[in-house]
Design an enzyme around this catalytic site. Structure first.
Site, PDB file in Angstrom:
ATOM      1  NE  ARG A  17      14.419 -49.281 -54.581  1.00 45.41           N
ATOM      2  CZ  ARG A  17      14.541 -48.608 -53.452  1.00 45.41           C
ATOM      3  NH1 ARG A  17      15.698 -48.091 -53.089  1.00 45.41           N
ATOM      4  NH2 ARG A  17      13.510 -48.433 -52.652  1.00 45.41           N
TER       5      ARG A  17
ATOM      6  CG  HIS B  69      18.210 -39.750 -45.168  1.00 46.02           C
ATOM      7  ND1 HIS B  69      17.212 -40.528 -45.729  1.00 46.02           N
ATOM      8  CD2 HIS B  69      18.282 -40.127 -43.869  1.00 46.02           C
ATOM      9  CE1 HIS B  69      16.705 -41.325 -44.796  1.00 46.02           C
ATOM     10  NE2 HIS B  69      17.340 -41.111 -43.660  1.00 46.02           N
TER      11      HIS B  69
ATOM     12  CG  HIS C 165      15.351 -44.443 -53.858  1.00 42.39           C
ATOM     13  ND1 HIS C 165      16.599 -44.478 -53.284  1.00 42.39           N
ATOM     14  CD2 HIS C 165      14.627 -43.562 -53.115  1.00 42.39           C
ATOM     15  CE1 HIS C 165      16.629 -43.672 -52.225  1.00 42.39           C
ATOM     16  NE2 HIS C 165      15.438 -43.094 -52.105  1.00 42.39           N
TER      17      HIS C 165
ATOM     18  CG  HIS D  20      14.562 -37.848 -52.857  1.00 40.03           C
ATOM     19  ND1 HIS D  20      14.970 -37.337 -51.653  1.00 40.03           N
ATOM     20  CD2 HIS D  20      14.700 -39.203 -52.733  1.00 40.03           C
ATOM     21  CE1 HIS D  20      15.343 -38.319 -50.845  1.00 40.03           C
ATOM     22  NE2 HIS D  20      15.172 -39.471 -51.481  1.00 40.03           N
TER      23      HIS D  20
ATOM     24  CG  ASP E 105      12.078 -40.942 -50.501  1.00 40.94           C
ATOM     25  OD1 ASP E 105      12.967 -41.516 -51.162  1.00 40.94           O
ATOM     26  OD2 ASP E 105      11.962 -41.075 -49.267  1.00 40.94           O
TER      27      ASP E 105
ATOM     28  CG  ASP F 249      17.726 -40.639 -49.696  1.00 41.38           C
ATOM     29  OD1 ASP F 249      17.366 -39.840 -48.831  1.00 41.38           O
ATOM     30  OD2 ASP F 249      16.970 -41.491 -50.196  1.00 41.38           O
TER      31      ASP F 249
ATOM     32  CG  HIS G 102      13.095 -37.577 -47.161  1.00 42.85           C
ATOM     33  ND1 HIS G 102      13.849 -37.431 -46.030  1.00 42.85           N
ATOM     34  CD2 HIS G 102      13.684 -38.563 -47.882  1.00 42.85           C
ATOM     35  CE1 HIS G 102      14.849 -38.285 -46.056  1.00 42.85           C
ATOM     36  NE2 HIS G 102      14.777 -38.982 -47.181  1.00 42.85           N
TER      37      HIS G 102
END
Ligand code: DOR
Length: 420
Positions: free
Chosen positions: A57, A172, A55, A53, A298, A145, A225
């Site tokens: 971007r 999520h 990010h 998990h 996360d 998410d 999460h």
């Protein structure tokens, strides 16, 4: 390559062993292997850590992070494989974006990067995304998410389609109507600060819904999460009656409480929000008793400008790749909650099993994805040293144990700590 005299974390304990790596594979694991090698006396070898998990971007928000900087942060944090969430721009809801991420990650060539596709087109919650095409292009899971799929019937269809293509939905859990602009946990500290709170039910209702869908449809589901004590209990009870539910939590949920928001540090703003001590202890118990299968970061890097504003309007998220291993080792292993083998399970074997990735164990014939750490090294978290573009951490100044010295992917050293 021969790794010598290392403490190797196996599924059922730690053993002093040598490891011979050949053609990207662990060719031999034995008490003594003849020949010159890397002396790893005093160091501990884990199966390559996997963060399911993250990010990254890119595409779209390269000011916050990109595939190169995120991959560099990953290997520095000991991760050999990461799975990246689809809230990019454009959204990762089609095979073109999935292929772009995979190609860019191959060029960067640090860790393995596995894209996660969006559940709905544009993450707009209206039409299912091109699930089969994304799977064919290399997506390893589906997730919305950053939010939930509000429409329950659409979510049920998503689970059915995902299953047809051998994918799982990573959920999520957030009821947007209940959150209603809340930015922190509702409780003493939301009252003290005057910041708008959101109640646990906003998370728990969606955890319960996804469990109900998985149970009714007899399909697997994964909960992202987890932050509430009540959410941990919902998952525990579902597992006990045989629902195919797996779940993750993050270091900030077992390390911090909402007391950390008292001085309005926007680095503590995360979604779901930091909760109370009761929740933190339940998350730890959930990790201990197996209710929570894995630890993820996360990793949500943001630009300074996204955080250097009033708390209410700051971006949600914590830059986590470079602190997760040390926080988890310090809080959970030194804290007496997990053994080293159990930590390796939460940070490598479990995510590999949930997403059917290779790796997850140090074993003969297995892929030579290895994380080598000095567990006695004590250091102070300093965001100025992060290679991630996201310096947004609430852990600055915290003393931790466990430093990654080498990260080995497919038998190649992709990260080596300076002076190591
Ligand atoms: O804090 C968060 N940040 N939680 C999420 O679910 C999304 C993430 C982001 O993309 O910044």
């Amino acid at each position: 390559m021969i790794i010598k005299n290392a403490d190797v974390v196996l599924q059922d304990g730690v053993k002093r062993l040598d490891i011979r790596v050949e053609n990207g594979i662990v060719a031999e694991l034995a008490e003594h292997i003849a020949g010159e090698g890397m002396d790893c006396t005093g160091l501990t070898v884990f199966p390559g850590l996997i963060d399911m998990h993250v990010h990254l971007r890119e595409p779209g928000f390269e000011k916050k992070e990109d595939i190169a900087s995120g991959s560099a942060a990953a290997v520095k944090g000991g991760f050999t494989q990461i799975c990246c969430m689809p809230n990019t721009r454009p959204v990762t809801d089609n095979k073109v974006v999935v292929s772009y991420i995979l190609n860019r990650a191959r060029e960067v060539n640090l860790c393995k990067v596995h894209p996660i596709g969006a559940i709905t087109e544009g993450q707009e919650g209206k039409n299912l995304a091109a699930i089969g095409a994304m799977k064919a292009a290399g997506a390893v899971a589906l997730s919305e998410d950053g939010k939930s799929v509000a429409n329950t019937s659409l979510m049920a269809n998503a689970m059915l389609y995902a299953a047809d293509f051998g994918l799982k939905c990573l959920c999520h859990c957030e009821d947007a109507s209940l959150v209603d602009g809340g930015v922190v946990n509702e409780g003493y500290y939301s009252t003290l600060t005057g910041l708008k709170g959101s109640i646990r039910a906003a998370e728990d209702i969606l955890i319960a819904r996804e469990i109900c869908l998985a149970e009714s449809l007899s399909l697997p589901v994964h909960i992202c999460h987890v932050s509430t004590y009540s959410g941990v209990q919902l998952i525990r009870e579902a597992k006990a009656r045989g629902v195919k539910v797996t779940a993750e939590t993050c270091p900030h949920y077992f390390t911090l409480t909402d007391a950390a928001i008292a001085d309005f540090d926007t680095n503590t703003k995360v979604n779901p929000p930091l909760r109370e001590e009761r929740d933190r202890l339940a998350v730890i118990e959930g990790l201990r008793d197996g209710t929570l299968d894995c630890i993820v970061t996360d990793h949500a890097p943001h630009h300074f400008d996204d955080k250097n504003v009033e708390y209410a309007v700051a971006a949600f998220g914590i830059s986590g790749l470079e602190t997760s291993f040390a926080l988890s080792y310090t809080l959970l292993v030194k804290g007496g909650v997990l053994t080293l083998s159990e930590l390796a399970r939460k940070m490598s074997a479990a995510p590999a099993a949930i997403l059917s990735l290779q790796g997850g164990a140090v074993e003969e014939g297995g892929v030579a994805d290895l994380t080598i750490a000095d567990l006695n090294a004590q250091w102070t978290i300093d965001p100025a040293t992060f290679v991630s573009k996201g310096k947004n951490t609430p852990f600055a100044g915290r003393q931790v144990f466990g430093k990654v010295r080498y990260t080995i992917v497919d038998g190649e050293i992709r990260y080596r700590e300076e002076n190591a």
